[in-house]
Design a protein around this motif. Structure first.
Motif, mmCIF file in Angstrom:
data_model
loop_
_atom_site.group_PDB
_atom_site.id
_atom_site.type_symbol
_atom_site.label_atom_id
_atom_site.label_comp_id
_atom_site.label_asym_id
_atom_site.label_seq_id
_atom_site.Cartn_x
_atom_site.Cartn_y
_atom_site.Cartn_z
ATOM 1 N N VAL A 192 13.630 6.847 5.066
ATOM 2 C CA VAL A 192 12.354 5.577 5.622
ATOM 3 C C VAL A 192 11.376 5.123 4.366
ATOM 4 C CG1 VAL A 192 11.985 6.465 8.041
ATOM 5 C CG2 VAL A 192 10.733 7.403 6.394
ATOM 6 N N GLN A 193 11.171 3.741 5.007
ATOM 7 C CA GLN A 193 10.214 3.420 3.823
ATOM 8 C C GLN A 193 8.936 1.955 5.106
ATOM 9 O OE1 GLN A 193 9.667 3.785 0.552
ATOM 10 N NE2 GLN A 193 8.122 2.285 0.153
ATOM 11 N N THR A 194 8.407 2.998 5.254
ATOM 12 C CA THR A 194 6.902 1.999 5.997
ATOM 13 C C THR A 194 6.031 2.662 5.750
ATOM 14 O OG1 THR A 194 6.045 1.334 8.237
ATOM 15 C CG2 THR A 194 7.549 3.731 7.906
ATOM 16 N N ALA A 225 10.900 6.599 0.813
ATOM 17 C CA ALA A 225 12.649 5.939 -0.573
ATOM 18 C C ALA A 225 11.403 5.858 -1.155
ATOM 19 C CB ALA A 225 13.242 4.847 0.216
#
Lengths: 187, 575
Positions: free
Chosen positions: B199-201, B228
């Motif tokens: 995930v990258q949020t 990430a």
């Protein structure tokens, strides 16, 4: 010492901006554009309802569902954890025996040997997968609970089996969450 | 063991060795100030950094100034990470509304991340705000790694140059390492990881409905975040501090076998390639290959033992009628604390690699390994984090062993020992001895103190000999800046947070400063020409000799302690 403090302070400030702000923002930007599904948790949405992440396991205890690994986290995806039981810890043996008993009680007379991954806790407590052997072991129980032909369930298991990546990496495995969703979708 | 397990181990090692030369040559150009392909894109940024911080990158430093600059920078970093944790409750980018972290835990984490150890007493997703993760953890992931590599660059210059005092400019080394090596690799790796499902949020945790709702709950909260970007540098910079509590066994931190391969490769990538960089900078690449060969031989041997131990499984399970045989449909072996997608081979490989390097990330729970399987990572750390080792620190630690090795062999033939044309004398030997003895003392004394105190024993989770192993592992990890754990140990207590924090400080700076002192002494010496009596240090003979010295020091220091933990446990199970 004093003469190095000024550059030390300024350097830390600059790298905080570069590595702590610009870098994650750039990566987030690229990720959200190029891989929005993955970057946001690989969530499965059906008709506006989100049923979980295909990468995160859930707790299944009813006979009509395939069961996943044991979880020291109770499948709490906001507090991941392994059991950390040592190989001689009596608590480990108890947990394993309890799982064997539950499997036997739900499906007496199953002649297959119990595969090790079905009675041990995963590292994350969120493992979405079980081994193919662990899925095969459960077909009889799930099929009887759902009054389905075992062949139907078996073909679903095959459908949600993931092979080694690129034919080499990792272990073959079955995604429990997707398999159970598909089972519910049948009926 | 199945064919596929062998294949995966072989592919891993092959890719690692193949990448050592191109990446190593590139890094050598970075440290020698030569033109590189990224100059055009990042050159202006580099010059801007120097202008804003008022630094002249060509103003070189002697070893003392270099050490002071390094220490000042790290001390400031420690203060900032501490402050961020104490104040995160009132700072922005905290969608979960997480509160301030206790003073002892904040101290531990601050030392941990500035010293490139990344021991984690806390659980990431339940403790740290996004702001703390980014400005604290991610920043230190970069600059603590760059610090280690800068010190190595200075050390190598000490060997390569002669009759001068100057070792380079710490600020320039720090900047060039971060901009030209760590950042580009991290961006590429982070995007590759996202493609696999990391995930990258910046959004908040997701709530989803359960497929089988229970009386207790109808939904599941899934922790997400800007993971990430942090995971990429945590792997590349031998940091190891996870975004989530269970580190790279978490499916959103390491979702597929391919993400696992990339993360595992990143653990050893830079440390292995730095061997080639070393050879290039001292003008004889054979010297680098000899060191890489020594590391790889030790690694492969211990790796085989770890894989064998985990694959053999737990005899107690066999007695219960459980199928632990490895086949194409059953990963088999000791699967407690391991993930299906990785199986035995990739779990044992990761455990060995992460402790060979001072990375400390995990993709399986080391506490649940069989006794021998757990002994391997523990001993890897106790060898001093020199089998590849931390970025930079691994190689300067290894070079301390090289100094010991040439000194002992010199004594045997009655010649003044020399290495790469530099005479090794009493001063270098004293400093090298400090570098080797400090971690040993920290680990053994720390373990003894913990076991003699009520607070130390109270945190033990598993009974019997395994409980001893948990404490020994914790101090081996902190005392060698690794960061992995037998995680059953409840180490987030004032006692362990304080004690392990002190251990990490000693392990990092009582090695880095003596290393710089050696460099400062060597750089002033004349280069003596090779003669018939010179011991060549690029030969298989020397590699074997070096391995012998490492193993003897490691075994003599730690066998008694290991006998009380994993060895006695192994005998209890299989004896």
């Amino acid at each position: 010492m004093i003469s190095q403090l000024r550059p030390a302070f300024l350097m830390l400030l600059i790298f905080t901006v570069i590595a702590g702000v610009i870098y994650p923002l750039v990566v987030t930007g690229i990720a959200q554009v190029a891989f929005p599904y993955q970057a946001n948790g690989s969530l499965i949405a059906i008709d506006g309802k989100t049923y979980g992440s295909e990468l995160i396991g859930q707790q299944f205890a009813a006979p009509k569902y395939f069961w996943g690994r044991l979880s020291a986290a109770g499948y709490n995806a906001a507090a991941s954890s392994g059991s950390n039981y040592g190989p001689m810890n009596p608590a480990l043996i108890e947990a394993v025996q309890a799982r064997i008993d539950a499997l036997r009680a739900a499906d007496p007379g199953n002649p297959l040997p119990v595969p090790v991954d079905l009675v041990t806790a995963s590292a994350s407590g969120l493992d979405p997968h079980i081994s193919i052997a662990a899925a095969l072991y459960q077909i009889h129980r799930v099929a009887s609970a759902r009054r389905l032909d075992e062949v139907v369930v078996e073909s679903l298991v095959e459908k949600y089996t993931e092979g080694r990546q690129f034919g080499i990496l990792g272990e073959p495995r079955v995604n429990v969450l997707l398999l159970n969703l598909a089972l519910d979708g049948l009926q | 063991m199945t064919l596929y397990s062998w294949l995966q181990l072989i592919i891993y090692l092959a890719v690692l060795i193949l990448l050592a030369k191109p990446l190593g040559a590139y890094m050598a150009r970075v440290y020698m100030g030569e033109r590189i392909s990224l100059d055009r894109a990042l050159g202006p940024v580099e010059r801007l950094v120097y202008r804003l911080s008022g630094i002249d990158p060509r103003a070189e430093m002697d070893w003392k100034v270099y050490a002071v600059a390094m220490l000042a920078f790290n001390a400031l970093g420690l203060v900032v990470v501490y402050a961020l944790q104490r104040l995160q409750g009132v700072l922005p980018l905290n969608p979960q509304g997480l509160g301030a972290i206790s003073p002892d835990s904040s101290w531990n984490t601050a030392v941990s991340f500035t010293s490139n150890t990344n021991w984690q007493g806390y659980g990431g997703e339940a403790t740290m705000s996004y702001l703390t993760q980014m400005l604290g953890m991610t920043v230190q992931n970069f600059v603590s790694a760059a610090t280690g590599m800068a010190v190595l660059a200075a050390f190598i210059r000490g060997l390569a140059r002669h009759t001068t005092k100057m070792l380079g400019n710490f600020w320039a080394d720090l900047t060039r390492t971060t901009l030209y090596i760590l950042l580009p690799l991290s961006v590429v790796l982070a995007i590759a990881l996202v493609s696999q499902g990391v995930v990258q949020t910046f959004g908040e945790y997701r709530t989803v409905s359960l497929i089988q709702p229970s009386a207790a709950s109808e939904s599941q909260v899934i922790a997400v975040g800007p993971a990430a970007s942090q995971i990429a540098i945590k792997q590349l910079g031998t940091n190891g501090g996870g975004f989530f509590n269970v580190n790279s066994s978490h499916p959103l931190e390491n979702p597929t076998p391919f993400s696992n391969f990339l993360e595992m490769l990143s653990i050893l990538l830079i440390p292995a390639a730095l061997c080639y960089t070393f050879g290039k900078m001292v003008g004889d690449t054979r010297q680098g290959w000899a060191l890489l060969a020594a590391m790889t031989l030790v690694f492969v041997t211990l790796l085989s033992a770890a894989v064998w131990s985990e694959r053999s499984g737990n005899p107690a399970f066999t007695a219960m009628g459980i199928d632990q045989k490895q086949t194409d449909i059953n990963p088999g072996g000791n699967m407690e604390g391991k993930e299906i997608r990785f199986g035995i081979a990739n779990s044992a490989l990761w455990a060995t690699a992460t402790t060979a390097a001072s990375n400390g990330s995990v993709n399986s729970m080391h506490d649940s390994y069989m006794p021998l399987g757990g002994l391997i990572p523990m001993w890897m750390m106790q060898l001093g984090e020199i089998i590849y080792g931390g970025v930079g620190s691994g190689l300067y630690g290894m070079l301390a062993f090289v100094i010991i090795a040439v000194f002992v062999s010199g004594l045997m033939v009655g010649r003044t020992p020399e290495y790469l044309g530099k005479k090794i004398e009493a001063y270098e030997m004293k400093m090298a001895s400090i570098m080797i003895l400090v971690p040993v003392i920290v680990v053994l004394v720390g373990t003894a103190i913990a076991l003699m105190s009520e607070a130390g024993r109270a945190a033990i989770y598993n009974p019997s000999a395994h409980g001893f192993s948990e404490v020994l592992y914790a101090f081996s990890s902190a005392g060698n800046n690794n960061g992995s754990a037998f995680a059953g140990l409840g180490a987030n207590t004032p006692f362990y947070n304080t004690a392990l924090g002190v251990a990490m400080l000693f392990a990092r700076y009582w090695l880095a400063v003596p290393a710089l002192a050696i460099a400062g002494s060597l750089v002033q010496k004349k280069k003596v020409p090779e003669s018939a009596g010179t011991l060549p240090t690029h030969t298989p003979l020397f590699t074997a000799w070096l391995i012998g010295v490492i193993i003897i020091v490691g075994a003599l220091s730690f066998l008694p302690a290991l006998a009380l933990g994993p060895i006695v446990e192994q005998l209890m199970i299989f004896g």
